[in-house]
Design a protein around this motif. Structure first.
Motif, PDB file in Angstrom:
ATOM      1  N   ASP A   1       0.804  -0.987   0.191  1.00  0.00           N
ATOM      2  CA  ASP A   1       0.294  -0.039   0.271  1.00  0.00           C
ATOM      3  C   ASP A   1       0.804   1.099  -0.112  1.00  0.00           C
ATOM      4  OD1 ASP A   1      -2.791  -1.327   0.020  1.00  0.00           O
ATOM      5  OD2 ASP A   1      -2.443  -1.814   2.517  1.00  0.00           O
ATOM      6  N   ILE A   2       1.860   1.017   0.567  1.00  0.00           N
ATOM      7  CA  ILE A   2       2.549   2.362   0.672  1.00  0.00           C
ATOM      8  C   ILE A   2       3.466   2.891  -0.291  1.00  0.00           C
ATOM      9  CG2 ILE A   2       4.753   3.637   1.917  1.00  0.00           C
ATOM     10  CD1 ILE A   2       4.120   1.781   4.314  1.00  0.00           C
ATOM     11  N   LYS A   3       3.615   0.958  -1.197  1.00  0.00           N
ATOM     12  CA  LYS A   3       4.431   1.718  -2.391  1.00  0.00           C
ATOM     13  C   LYS A   3       3.718   2.430  -3.374  1.00  0.00           C
ATOM     14  CE  LYS A   3       6.697  -1.039  -6.150  1.00  0.00           C
ATOM     15  NZ  LYS A   3       7.790  -2.502  -6.452  1.00  0.00           N
ATOM     16  N   ASN A   4       2.339   1.787  -3.386  1.00  0.00           N
ATOM     17  CA  ASN A   4       1.148   2.013  -4.770  1.00  0.00           C
ATOM     18  C   ASN A   4       1.324   3.654  -3.801  1.00  0.00           C
ATOM     19  OD1 ASN A   4       0.980  -0.194  -5.868  1.00  0.00           O
ATOM     20  ND2 ASN A   4      -0.649  -0.649  -4.497  1.00  0.00           N
ATOM     21  N   PHE A   5       0.861   3.883  -2.934  1.00  0.00           N
ATOM     22  CA  PHE A   5       0.966   5.453  -2.380  1.00  0.00           C
ATOM     23  C   PHE A   5       1.963   6.419  -2.778  1.00  0.00           C
ATOM     24  CE2 PHE A   5       1.669   8.743   0.925  1.00  0.00           C
ATOM     25  CZ  PHE A   5       0.194   9.896   0.548  1.00  0.00           C
ATOM     26  N   LEU A   6       3.077   6.347  -2.436  1.00  0.00           N
ATOM     27  CA  LEU A   6       4.527   6.515  -3.383  1.00  0.00           C
ATOM     28  C   LEU A   6       4.795   6.969  -4.648  1.00  0.00           C
ATOM     29  CD1 LEU A   6       7.252   5.668  -0.878  1.00  0.00           C
ATOM     30  CD2 LEU A   6       5.954   7.748  -0.372  1.00  0.00           C
ATOM     31  N   SER A   7       4.325   5.722  -5.344  1.00  0.00           N
ATOM     32  CA  SER A   7       4.246   5.831  -6.974  1.00  0.00           C
ATOM     33  C   SER A   7       3.318   6.779  -7.353  1.00  0.00           C
ATOM     34  CB  SER A   7       4.156   3.681  -6.847  1.00  0.00           C
ATOM     35  OG  SER A   7       4.596   3.365  -6.648  1.00  0.00           O
ATOM     36  N   GLN A   8       2.444   6.432  -6.678  1.00  0.00           N
ATOM     37  CA  GLN A   8       1.039   8.077  -7.542  1.00  0.00           C
ATOM     38  C   GLN A   8       1.648   9.178  -6.858  1.00  0.00           C
ATOM     39  OE1 GLN A   8      -2.654   6.875  -5.325  1.00  0.00           O
ATOM     40  NE2 GLN A   8      -2.538   4.592  -6.786  1.00  0.00           N
ATOM     41  N   GLN A   9       2.256   9.149  -5.956  1.00  0.00           N
ATOM     42  CA  GLN A   9       2.739  10.520  -5.442  1.00  0.00           C
ATOM     43  C   GLN A   9       3.933  11.257  -6.845  1.00  0.00           C
ATOM     44  OE1 GLN A   9       4.782  10.964  -1.173  1.00  0.00           O
ATOM     45  NE2 GLN A   9       3.030  12.260  -0.547  1.00  0.00           N
ATOM     46  N   GLN A  10       5.018   9.949  -6.990  1.00  0.00           N
ATOM     47  CA  GLN A  10       5.443  10.370  -8.013  1.00  0.00           C
ATOM     48  C   GLN A  10       5.286  10.603  -8.864  1.00  0.00           C
ATOM     49  OE1 GLN A  10       9.550   7.673  -8.950  1.00  0.00           O
ATOM     50  NE2 GLN A  10       9.468   8.751  -6.590  1.00  0.00           N
ATOM     51  N   ALA A  11       4.066   9.546  -9.412  1.00  0.00           N
ATOM     52  CA  ALA A  11       3.577   9.526 -10.811  1.00  0.00           C
ATOM     53  C   ALA A  11       3.430  11.054 -11.134  1.00  0.00           C
ATOM     54  CB  ALA A  11       2.824   9.144 -11.280  1.00  0.00           C
ATOM     55  N   MET A  12       2.190  11.842 -10.031  1.00  0.00           N
ATOM     56  CA  MET A  12       2.254  13.338 -10.287  1.00  0.00           C
ATOM     57  C   MET A  12       2.653  14.216  -9.888  1.00  0.00           C
ATOM     58  SD  MET A  12      -1.454  13.274  -9.900  1.00  0.00           S
ATOM     59  CE  MET A  12      -1.753  14.314  -8.971  1.00  0.00           C
TER      60      MET A  12
ATOM     61  N   ALA B   1       0.325  24.942 -13.990  1.00  0.00           N
ATOM     62  CA  ALA B   1      -0.505  24.207 -13.882  1.00  0.00           C
ATOM     63  C   ALA B   1      -1.412  23.775 -12.839  1.00  0.00           C
ATOM     64  CB  ALA B   1       0.364  23.053 -14.346  1.00  0.00           C
ATOM     65  N   PHE B   2      -2.763  23.293 -12.597  1.00  0.00           N
ATOM     66  CA  PHE B   2      -3.638  23.345 -11.970  1.00  0.00           C
ATOM     67  C   PHE B   2      -4.017  22.050 -11.557  1.00  0.00           C
ATOM     68  CE2 PHE B   2      -3.813  27.126 -13.714  1.00  0.00           C
ATOM     69  CZ  PHE B   2      -4.006  28.795 -12.168  1.00  0.00           C
ATOM     70  N   GLU B   3      -4.098  21.458 -10.689  1.00  0.00           N
ATOM     71  CA  GLU B   3      -4.550  20.165 -10.059  1.00  0.00           C
ATOM     72  C   GLU B   3      -5.800  19.786 -10.091  1.00  0.00           C
ATOM     73  OE1 GLU B   3      -2.956  16.918  -6.614  1.00  0.00           O
ATOM     74  OE2 GLU B   3      -2.317  19.005  -6.697  1.00  0.00           O
ATOM     75  N   LEU B   4      -6.059  18.147 -10.942  1.00  0.00           N
ATOM     76  CA  LEU B   4      -6.536  18.318 -10.593  1.00  0.00           C
ATOM     77  C   LEU B   4      -6.939  16.688 -10.290  1.00  0.00           C
ATOM     78  CD1 LEU B   4      -8.644  18.955 -14.158  1.00  0.00           C
ATOM     79  CD2 LEU B   4      -8.884  19.911 -12.237  1.00  0.00           C
ATOM     80  N   PRO B   5      -7.883  15.863  -9.714  1.00  0.00           N
ATOM     81  CA  PRO B   5      -7.569  14.491  -8.850  1.00  0.00           C
ATOM     82  C   PRO B   5      -6.862  13.277 -10.476  1.00  0.00           C
ATOM     83  CG  PRO B   5      -9.952  15.802  -8.945  1.00  0.00           C
ATOM     84  CD  PRO B   5      -9.780  16.392  -9.795  1.00  0.00           C
ATOM     85  N   GLY B   6      -6.319  13.442  -9.867  1.00  0.00           N
ATOM     86  CA  GLY B   6      -4.962  12.131 -10.872  1.00  0.00           C
ATOM     87  C   GLY B   6      -4.347  12.644 -12.357  1.00  0.00           C
ATOM     88  N   GLY B   7      -3.867  14.455 -12.122  1.00  0.00           N
ATOM     89  CA  GLY B   7      -3.591  15.192 -13.062  1.00  0.00           C
ATOM     90  C   GLY B   7      -3.384  16.294 -12.834  1.00  0.00           C
ATOM     91  N   PHE B   8      -2.390  16.509 -14.212  1.00  0.00           N
ATOM     92  CA  PHE B   8      -2.700  18.371 -13.887  1.00  0.00           C
ATOM     93  C   PHE B   8      -3.297  19.316 -15.186  1.00  0.00           C
ATOM     94  CE2 PHE B   8       0.424  17.149 -10.718  1.00  0.00           C
ATOM     95  CZ  PHE B   8       0.017  18.571 -10.290  1.00  0.00           C
ATOM     96  N   ILE B   9      -3.275  20.034 -15.070  1.00  0.00           N
ATOM     97  CA  ILE B   9      -4.878  21.178 -16.604  1.00  0.00           C
ATOM     98  C   ILE B   9      -2.993  22.395 -16.871  1.00  0.00           C
ATOM     99  CG2 ILE B   9      -6.501  22.480 -17.305  1.00  0.00           C
ATOM    100  CD1 ILE B   9      -7.449  19.980 -17.235  1.00  0.00           C
ATOM    101  N   VAL B  10      -3.517  21.979 -18.012  1.00  0.00           N
ATOM    102  CA  VAL B  10      -2.767  23.371 -18.822  1.00  0.00           C
ATOM    103  C   VAL B  10      -3.580  24.098 -19.395  1.00  0.00           C
ATOM    104  CG1 VAL B  10      -0.536  23.806 -20.596  1.00  0.00           C
ATOM    105  CG2 VAL B  10       0.061  22.349 -19.444  1.00  0.00           C
ATOM    106  N   ALA B  11      -3.753  24.773 -19.196  1.00  0.00           N
ATOM    107  CA  ALA B  11      -5.166  25.864 -20.344  1.00  0.00           C
ATOM    108  C   ALA B  11      -4.298  27.525 -20.475  1.00  0.00           C
ATOM    109  CB  ALA B  11      -6.216  26.152 -18.789  1.00  0.00           C
ATOM    110  N   ARG B  12      -5.770  27.540 -21.707  1.00  0.00           N
ATOM    111  CA  ARG B  12      -5.334  28.972 -22.267  1.00  0.00           C
ATOM    112  C   ARG B  12      -7.075  30.005 -22.357  1.00  0.00           C
ATOM    113  NH1 ARG B  12      -3.370  28.631 -28.214  1.00  0.00           N
ATOM    114  NH2 ARG B  12      -5.748  27.163 -29.150  1.00  0.00           N
ATOM    115  N   LEU B  13      -7.367  30.939 -21.628  1.00  0.00           N
ATOM    116  CA  LEU B  13      -8.259  31.293 -22.279  1.00  0.00           C
ATOM    117  C   LEU B  13      -8.570  31.495 -23.608  1.00  0.00           C
ATOM    118  CD1 LEU B  13     -10.997  33.333 -21.275  1.00  0.00           C
ATOM    119  CD2 LEU B  13      -9.230  35.368 -22.134  1.00  0.00           C
ATOM    120  N   ASP B  14      -9.836  31.022 -24.302  1.00  0.00           N
ATOM    121  CA  ASP B  14     -10.208  31.040 -25.494  1.00  0.00           C
ATOM    122  C   ASP B  14     -11.054  32.037 -25.840  1.00  0.00           C
ATOM    123  OD1 ASP B  14     -10.819  29.191 -28.244  1.00  0.00           O
ATOM    124  OD2 ASP B  14     -12.909  28.853 -27.401  1.00  0.00           O
TER     125      ASP B  14
END
Length: 633
Positions: free
Chosen positions: A489-500, A568-581
């Motif tokens: 469980d710790i490995k999975n948590f730290l892996s997700q943290q590092q992946a983010m 960049a803006f964090e969302l659950p599971g990833g990040f957003i790169v955005a511009r005003l359209d």
């Protein structure tokens, strides 16, 4: 709760009138908490007293009015020092405002007073006019004299007049209201690319030392709380129902009497195969999964067993049951799944269906039309209902008998035999387990866990629909899970943290490339296939398909068109790169429809600000002394 009081600060003098308007007829209750010092004055305002008795009356009436407006309000809140202080502060404000009105020569004539009382809806007769009898009945029901009531109404009107006098200069202009409307109603769209942390999970490198360091630094995350095993007797209709006899004749009579209540909506019995894919995944990944599920569909169409295909390929939790979902009606599943499933006939298999969970294949095993249920369908339900009804009548007698036997020194197991009820044993239980399983209070659960080993509760514990007698048979002290048990469980948590973290680095790199003149065109071309445009959204921070993200919304509204946001803006599971359209201004017809309402709201807001500032000034210059602080505890 405090906000309600603050918002009505300027109307504290209406404490009696408020009760009339909402037709709250308040009854006095005990004076617990007011013993001790017997000074008849609770506070002085510029040497003018606020009598203790008056404070107590106003406190009671305010608490009852709050209960009426908010039936679910916690009684502890109404008895808290904060609430009592708020009531006293309102009374102090009222006294200051009344004195200031008199100083300025503001008064309420007898004619104005009569008009106000005559227009109170609670005193209107069937013809809509003032009814003297209703007025007198109201005063009598509250044991209040007309002079006292009229004094309170007069003071309320006096403060309202003072407020109008103080706030005359605050009228907003139409231009100011339009600016407010435009700001609140403007919407925008953004272009964005989503960089998923899942794309970097394989690149995450977590060694044993990192796992061990995290384990040592966070012992609270791996602590197993103290637990206990209890044996118990539950006195509820559900637990006692099994000992009740129900005859076939009783069941048929019940069915005949309640037949109209045994209705069912259209239902289907289905199973599915799910291949999961993130709803924000790149189109290429979505297409890849779609291709896989079409191959599975071909196997199902060729005659292969759908259940076995589900066991082999489905990624949903139902795969162990061959994808079986059981019976369900409309509204139980997400919309695309429901629409596809209910369009099928018994035995049919759907084409691939896309939901936010991924791609599905659906097979219909059986169907039920809407209509009445026959006796065989509901006989078990009827037997349970009759048995529980009979059992509920026997709870008190059986519980009283059990308490008597317990008081005589008999153990619970023997009591269960004597009273003919079940004696059950729990799994290892925590406070949370007990409160969830039985619906008892946290305090009751704590009292059970605090029992000495081998002893029983002396009095029954209230639970959902009944009572519980318990005996503790085992104590398990708090402990920390061994590292070996939580390592994965710790490995999975730290892996997700590092992946983010890697996803964030990628997002910031992408921003750097997009904002550089030398690399912007090339980078934009490379992300074009993943670039999406949002639906229009406002300043409240909710962005369709992206969820709540106030920081992203704020930055986008402040941005220039086609300029990439610098972070960049964090969302659950990833990040957003955005511009005003695009900016989407509100429509002129919307302004015309709401103009008067906005003007009124803006005027009220400014009036409140000016009046509150005026009241704060009065308080800062006043001599205020609270002499009965014990009443506020």
């Amino acid at each position: 709760m405090m906000d309600i009081l603050r918002q009505n600060a300027q109307n504290w003098g209406i404490k009696i009138l408020f009760a009339i308007i909402i037709i709250v007829f308040v009854f006095a209750f005990g004076m617990s908490g007011f013993e001790g010092n017997t000074d008849p004055v609770i506070a002085y305002v510029n040497d003018e007293p606020i009598p203790t008795r008056e404070f107590q009356q106003v406190y009671r009436e305010t608490a009852e009015a709050m209960r009426t407006q908010n039936p679910g309000i916690d009684s502890d809140q109404l008895q808290s020092p904060d609430f009592k202080k708020a009531v006293l502060n309102q009374m102090i404000s009222q006294q200051l405002l009344e004195a200031e009105a008199q100083r300025l020569g503001i008064a309420v004539s007898n004619g104005e007073l009569s008009y106000t009382i005559s227009t109170i809806p609670a005193f209107a007769g069937t013809d809509g006019k003032f009814d003297l009898t209703r007025y007198q009945n109201f005063l009598q029901s509250r044991q209040m004299s007309a002079a006292t009531f009229e004094r309170d109404v007069r003071n309320s009107n006096l403060i309202q007049k003072l407020q109008q006098y103080i706030t005359l200069p605050v009228l907003p202009t139409e231009e100011q209201a339009r600016e407010l409307f435009d700001t609140a109603s403007e919407k925008i769209q953004i272009d964005y690319v989503y960089i998923s942390g899942a794309d970097f999970i394989k690149k995450a490198k977590i060694n044993d030392k990192a796992i061990e360091d995290y384990y040592k630094a966070n012992p609270d995350k791996f602590t197993i709380p103290a637990r206990a095993v209890i044996k118990y007797i539950a006195f509820t209709p559900e637990d006692l129902a099994m000992f009740e006899d129900v005859s076939p004749e009783e069941m048929k009579s019940y069915y005949a009497a309640q037949k109209d209540s045994f209705k069912q909506e259209e239902q289907i019995k289905a199973r599915h195969i799910l291949l999961m894919v993130d709803e924000n995944a790149p189109e290429a990944d979505i297409a890849k999964v779609e291709k896989r599920i079409k191959k599975i569909l071909a196997k199902a169409k060729s005659g292969q067993d759908f259940g076995k295909l589900a066991e082999k390929y489905s990624e949903g939790p139902s795969n162990v049951k061959g994808g079986e979902l059981g019976w369900f009606g409309r509204g139980a599943m997400v919309k695309p799944f429901e629409e596809a499933a209910f369009a099928l006939k018994k035995g049919e298999i759907s084409q691939p269906v896309r939901t936010r969970f991924g791609w599905h294949l659906i097979k219909i095993d059986d169907t039920r039309e809407a209509g009445g249920k026959d006796f065989d369908q509901v006989k078990d339900e009827i037997r349970a209902a009759i048995a529980q009804e009979k059992a509920s009548d026997s709870i008190t007698d059986k519980l009283d008998n059990a308490i008597d036997l317990l008081a005589s020194g008999m153990k619970l197991e023997k009591i269960a035999d004597e009273t003919g009820v079940s004696f059950k044993e729990s799994e290892q239980a925590t406070i949370q387990n007990l409160t969830r399983a039985f619906g008892m209070t946290e305090e009751a659960a704590k009292s059970i866990l605090a029992l000495p080993l081998g002893s029983s509760t002396e009095m029954p514990i209230a639970i959902d629909n009944g009572y519980l007698l318990a005996e503790k048979i085992q104590d398990i002290p708090a402990s920390i899970s061994p590292l070996a048990d939580v390592k994965e469980d710790i490995k999975n948590f730290l892996s997700q943290q590092q992946a983010m973290q890697l996803a964030k680095v990628k997002a910031m790199y992408t921003i750097g490339m997009l904002t550089s003149e030398k690399t912007a065109a090339k980078e934009l071309k490379s992300i074009k296939k993943d670039l999406k445009t949002s639906e229009p959204f406002g300043r409240d921070g909710f962005i369709p398909n992206l969820g709540m993200n106030p920081k992203l919304a704020e930055a986008a509204f402040a941005a220039s068109k086609d300029k990439w946001l610098p972070q960049a803006f964090e969302l659950p599971g990833g990040f957003i790169v955005a511009r005003l359209d695009e900016r989407i201004p509100p429509k002129e017809e919307a302004w015309e429809a709401q103009k008067d309402m906005i003007m009124d709201a803006l005027e009220q807001q400014r009036a409140n600000e000016v009046f509150n500032a005026f009241l704060n000034e009065l308080r800062s210059k006043a001599k205020i002394e609270v002499v009965r602080k014990d009443l506020l505890n």
